[in-house]
Design a protein around this motif. Structure first.
Motif, PDB file in Angstrom:
ATOM      1  N   VAL A  18     -35.581  94.200  29.994  1.00  0.00           N
ATOM      2  CA  VAL A  18     -35.628  93.970  28.547  1.00  0.00           C
ATOM      3  C   VAL A  18     -35.568  95.295  27.800  1.00  0.00           C
ATOM      4  O   VAL A  18     -34.893  95.419  26.773  1.00  0.00           O
ATOM      5  N   ALA A  19     -36.267  96.313  28.310  1.00  0.00           N
ATOM      6  CA  ALA A  19     -36.258  97.626  27.662  1.00  0.00           C
ATOM      7  C   ALA A  19     -34.840  98.205  27.629  1.00  0.00           C
ATOM      8  O   ALA A  19     -34.403  98.748  26.600  1.00  0.00           O
ATOM      9  N   PHE A  20     -34.118  98.088  28.726  1.00  0.00           N
ATOM     10  CA  PHE A  20     -32.746  98.607  28.775  1.00  0.00           C
ATOM     11  C   PHE A  20     -31.832  97.828  27.823  1.00  0.00           C
ATOM     12  O   PHE A  20     -30.994  98.419  27.135  1.00  0.00           O
ATOM     13  N   VAL A  21     -31.981  96.505  27.779  1.00  0.00           N
ATOM     14  CA  VAL A  21     -31.188  95.705  26.847  1.00  0.00           C
ATOM     15  C   VAL A  21     -31.502  96.118  25.410  1.00  0.00           C
ATOM     16  O   VAL A  21     -30.598  96.295  24.580  1.00  0.00           O
ATOM     17  N   ALA A  22     -32.796  96.286  25.109  1.00  0.00           N
ATOM     18  CA  ALA A  22     -33.211  96.666  23.761  1.00  0.00           C
ATOM     19  C   ALA A  22     -32.645  98.029  23.369  1.00  0.00           C
ATOM     20  O   ALA A  22     -32.241  98.246  22.223  1.00  0.00           O
ATOM     21  N   HIS A  23     -32.610  98.946  24.326  1.00  0.00           N
ATOM     22  CA  HIS A  23     -32.049 100.274  24.059  1.00  0.00           C
ATOM     23  C   HIS A  23     -30.572 100.164  23.674  1.00  0.00           C
ATOM     24  O   HIS A  23     -30.115 100.809  22.720  1.00  0.00           O
ATOM     25  N   GLY A  24     -29.828  99.346  24.402  1.00  0.00           N
ATOM     26  CA  GLY A  24     -28.427  99.137  24.071  1.00  0.00           C
ATOM     27  C   GLY A  24     -28.246  98.447  22.729  1.00  0.00           C
ATOM     28  O   GLY A  24     -27.385  98.829  21.931  1.00  0.00           O
ATOM     29  N   LEU A  25     -29.070  97.430  22.463  1.00  0.00           N
ATOM     30  CA  LEU A  25     -29.009  96.736  21.178  1.00  0.00           C
ATOM     31  C   LEU A  25     -29.269  97.686  20.022  1.00  0.00           C
ATOM     32  O   LEU A  25     -28.576  97.663  19.002  1.00  0.00           O
ATOM     33  N   LEU A  26     -30.268  98.540  20.194  1.00  0.00           N
ATOM     34  CA  LEU A  26     -30.656  99.469  19.133  1.00  0.00           C
ATOM     35  C   LEU A  26     -29.571 100.509  18.877  1.00  0.00           C
ATOM     36  O   LEU A  26     -29.182 100.762  17.726  1.00  0.00           O
ATOM     37  N   GLY A  27     -29.070 101.108  19.948  1.00  0.00           N
ATOM     38  CA  GLY A  27     -28.086 102.166  19.783  1.00  0.00           C
ATOM     39  C   GLY A  27     -26.801 101.717  19.118  1.00  0.00           C
ATOM     40  O   GLY A  27     -26.160 102.492  18.393  1.00  0.00           O
ATOM     41  N   ALA A  28     -26.422 100.463  19.337  1.00  0.00           N
ATOM     42  CA  ALA A  28     -25.151  99.961  18.792  1.00  0.00           C
ATOM     43  C   ALA A  28     -25.326  99.101  17.557  1.00  0.00           C
ATOM     44  O   ALA A  28     -24.336  98.622  17.000  1.00  0.00           O
ATOM     45  N   ALA A  29     -26.564  98.920  17.086  1.00  0.00           N
ATOM     46  CA  ALA A  29     -26.817  97.969  16.002  1.00  0.00           C
ATOM     47  C   ALA A  29     -26.067  98.312  14.720  1.00  0.00           C
ATOM     48  O   ALA A  29     -25.642  97.422  13.984  1.00  0.00           O
ATOM     49  N   TRP A  30     -25.888  99.591  14.463  1.00  0.00           N
ATOM     50  CA  TRP A  30     -25.304  99.990  13.190  1.00  0.00           C
ATOM     51  C   TRP A  30     -23.837 100.407  13.298  1.00  0.00           C
ATOM     52  O   TRP A  30     -23.181 100.652  12.282  1.00  0.00           O
ATOM     53  N   VAL A  31     -23.308 100.468  14.509  1.00  0.00           N
ATOM     54  CA  VAL A  31     -21.976 101.042  14.717  1.00  0.00           C
ATOM     55  C   VAL A  31     -20.899 100.294  13.936  1.00  0.00           C
ATOM     56  O   VAL A  31     -20.026 100.904  13.303  1.00  0.00           O
ATOM     57  N   ALA A  32     -20.955  98.963  13.966  1.00  0.00           N
ATOM     58  CA  ALA A  32     -19.932  98.180  13.271  1.00  0.00           C
ATOM     59  C   ALA A  32     -20.028  98.304  11.746  1.00  0.00           C
ATOM     60  O   ALA A  32     -19.083  97.953  11.033  1.00  0.00           O
ATOM     61  N   ARG A  33     -21.160  98.821  11.245  1.00  0.00           N
ATOM     62  CA  ARG A  33     -21.346  98.943   9.808  1.00  0.00           C
ATOM     63  C   ARG A  33     -21.050 100.345   9.293  1.00  0.00           C
ATOM     64  O   ARG A  33     -21.240 100.627   8.100  1.00  0.00           O
ATOM     65  N   ILE A  34     -20.588 101.244  10.194  1.00  0.00           N
ATOM     66  CA  ILE A  34     -20.301 102.617   9.772  1.00  0.00           C
ATOM     67  C   ILE A  34     -19.296 102.669   8.617  1.00  0.00           C
ATOM     68  O   ILE A  34     -19.495 103.408   7.648  1.00  0.00           O
ATOM     69  N   PRO A  35     -18.188 101.890   8.668  1.00  0.00           N
ATOM     70  CA  PRO A  35     -17.242 101.946   7.541  1.00  0.00           C
ATOM     71  C   PRO A  35     -17.876 101.582   6.198  1.00  0.00           C
ATOM     72  O   PRO A  35     -17.597 102.221   5.177  1.00  0.00           O
TER      73      PRO A  35
END
Length: 406
Positions: A18-35
């Protein structure tokens, strides 16, 4: 009692997953909103590029102190606390009102991700030791699944017109809840002080160390650990340079050098990411059967040869295939390297992992700009040959991962 003894490591493995999944979720959470963030703040490409350095700078700075922090507070508490702070940093990130607030939010998020990275990998090493077989590749596969899932959710939110601040605030709340509930069964801090089986033995019947002998042995152990940690750090750097290059330059190469359309330009990194995820999910069984050294050598050869051939053929299909083979070939490099760093004799797991990640993440931070500078001089195709050459270097350094076999 027997049932409880069996259930405890299973719960710990689930919690660290769960910790590893959460780390991935967190790191990519904002990427699609960069534009949208870029447009909202009215930032140019160059200024946005400066802002984007905030997260990797925060990561590199944090991992330098991660070993000490884990030693003080334990990997369980550090994983949960750092993850929660990182999740909450999404709120000011979504509410950023100028360049300074954006950079500060990204530095905070990057620092939290760096601390969490070291701590959760230390937990992963401890769980792996308890099982007595490779598990780290699957854990890193869970991280990759988290990043892909988060990117899809972000894209869907952007497509539906959900405001950035609302999206990231909801993401923060969900992630904090996931960490608090899903990571409760992480191993307690006793695992951070477990003596390494290969560490110098204690003298005397009482188990107390003899003063002079203990100091000499400690010094000798530190010197013996330095060389493998340096080699493991270089392996991580070689891999992360390639991962950063695929993320930042593969689409540009396909679009500008090979003339593909905007939609096809993203296929290079998509192929790399999907192959890397699949390779990590299958990696534990492969490493258990053939050993980390053989797997790293074979995978690095596949990565180097596949990418080099794809670049030489200079055709979109060949290039996408080359990027995909590169992702597959380096899939297990990070998990095997971190596992090896956590098992260096005489070095606490978190300390070894923090030293290796500190060097490795320099590749993630500095690799893409270096590719850009090289491309200015000799062209992007030759610049992308740098990751292929570095993958070849991993073949030579692979014996340093032998500690992961313990």
């Amino acid at each position: 009692m027997v049932t409880e003894e069996i259930a405890a490591p299973v719960r710990a493995r689930l919690a660290v997953t769960v910790a590893f999944v959460a780390h991935g979720l967190l790191g990519a959470a904002w990427v699609a909103r960069i534009p949208q963030i870029k447009e909202h703040l009215g930032l140019g490409a160059g200024t946005m590029g400066v802002a984007l350095l905030g997260a990797p700078v925060g990561v590199v700075a944090a991992v330098r102190f991660a070993g000490r922090i884990v030693h003080r507070w334990g990997s369980r508490a550090t994983t949960i606390a750092a993850g929660a702070v990182g999740a909450l940093s999404l709120v000011p990130l979504g509410l950023s009102w100028n360049l300074g607030s954006l950079i500060c939010s990204l530095v905070l998020m990057g620092g939290s991700l760096g601390l969490m990275d070291v701590a959760m990998n230390a937990q992963g090493v401890a769980v792996e030791r308890g099982y007595g077989r490779p598990l780290m590749s699957g854990l890193h596969g869970a991280y990759s699944i988290g990043t892909l899932l988060s990117a899809l959710v972000g894209s869907a939110a952007a497509h539906a017109g959900v405001p950035v601040a609302v999206h990231l605030t909801i993401a923060a709340a969900v992630l904090v809840l996931l960490l608090l509930v899903g990571c409760r069964d992480l191993l307690d801090r006793s695992i951070d002080a477990l003596p390494d089986p290969a560490a110098p033995a204690l003298d005397g019947a009482s188990g107390a160390p003899d003063g002079a002998d203990s100091k000499r042995r400690g010094s000798a152990a530190a010197r013996a650990a330095r060389r493998p940690l340096i080699m493991l750090g270089v392996i991580g750097l070689c891999s992360f340079v390639g991962e950063g290059a695929m993320a930042d330059w593969s689409a540009i190469y396909l679009r500008e050098s090979l003339g593909t359309g905007p939609g096809a330009a993203g296929l290079g990194y998509a192929g790399c990411a999907i192959a890397m995820t699949a390779g990590r999910l299958a990696g534990d069984r492969v490493v258990a059967r053939f050993g980390p050294v053989t797997v790293l050598r074979t995978g690095s050869l596949v990565a180097a040869a596949g990418l080099a051939l794809g670049l030489l053929l200079a055709h979109p299909v060949a290039a996408v295939s080359g990027f995909t083979l590169f992702g597959l070939g380096v899939a297990v490099v990070a998990p095997v390297t971190f596992s090896a760093a956590g098992n260096v004799p005489g070095v606490p797991a978190a300390a070894g992992i923090s030293r290796v990640t500190g060097v490795g993440y320099l590749g993630l931070l500095g690799g893409p700009p270096v590719i850009g500078f090289v491309a200015q001089g000799v062209g992007l195709a030759w610049a992308l040959a740098v990751p292929a050459a570095l993958a070849g270097l991993i073949v030579l350094l692979a014996p340093a991962t032998a500690t992961a076999e313990r």
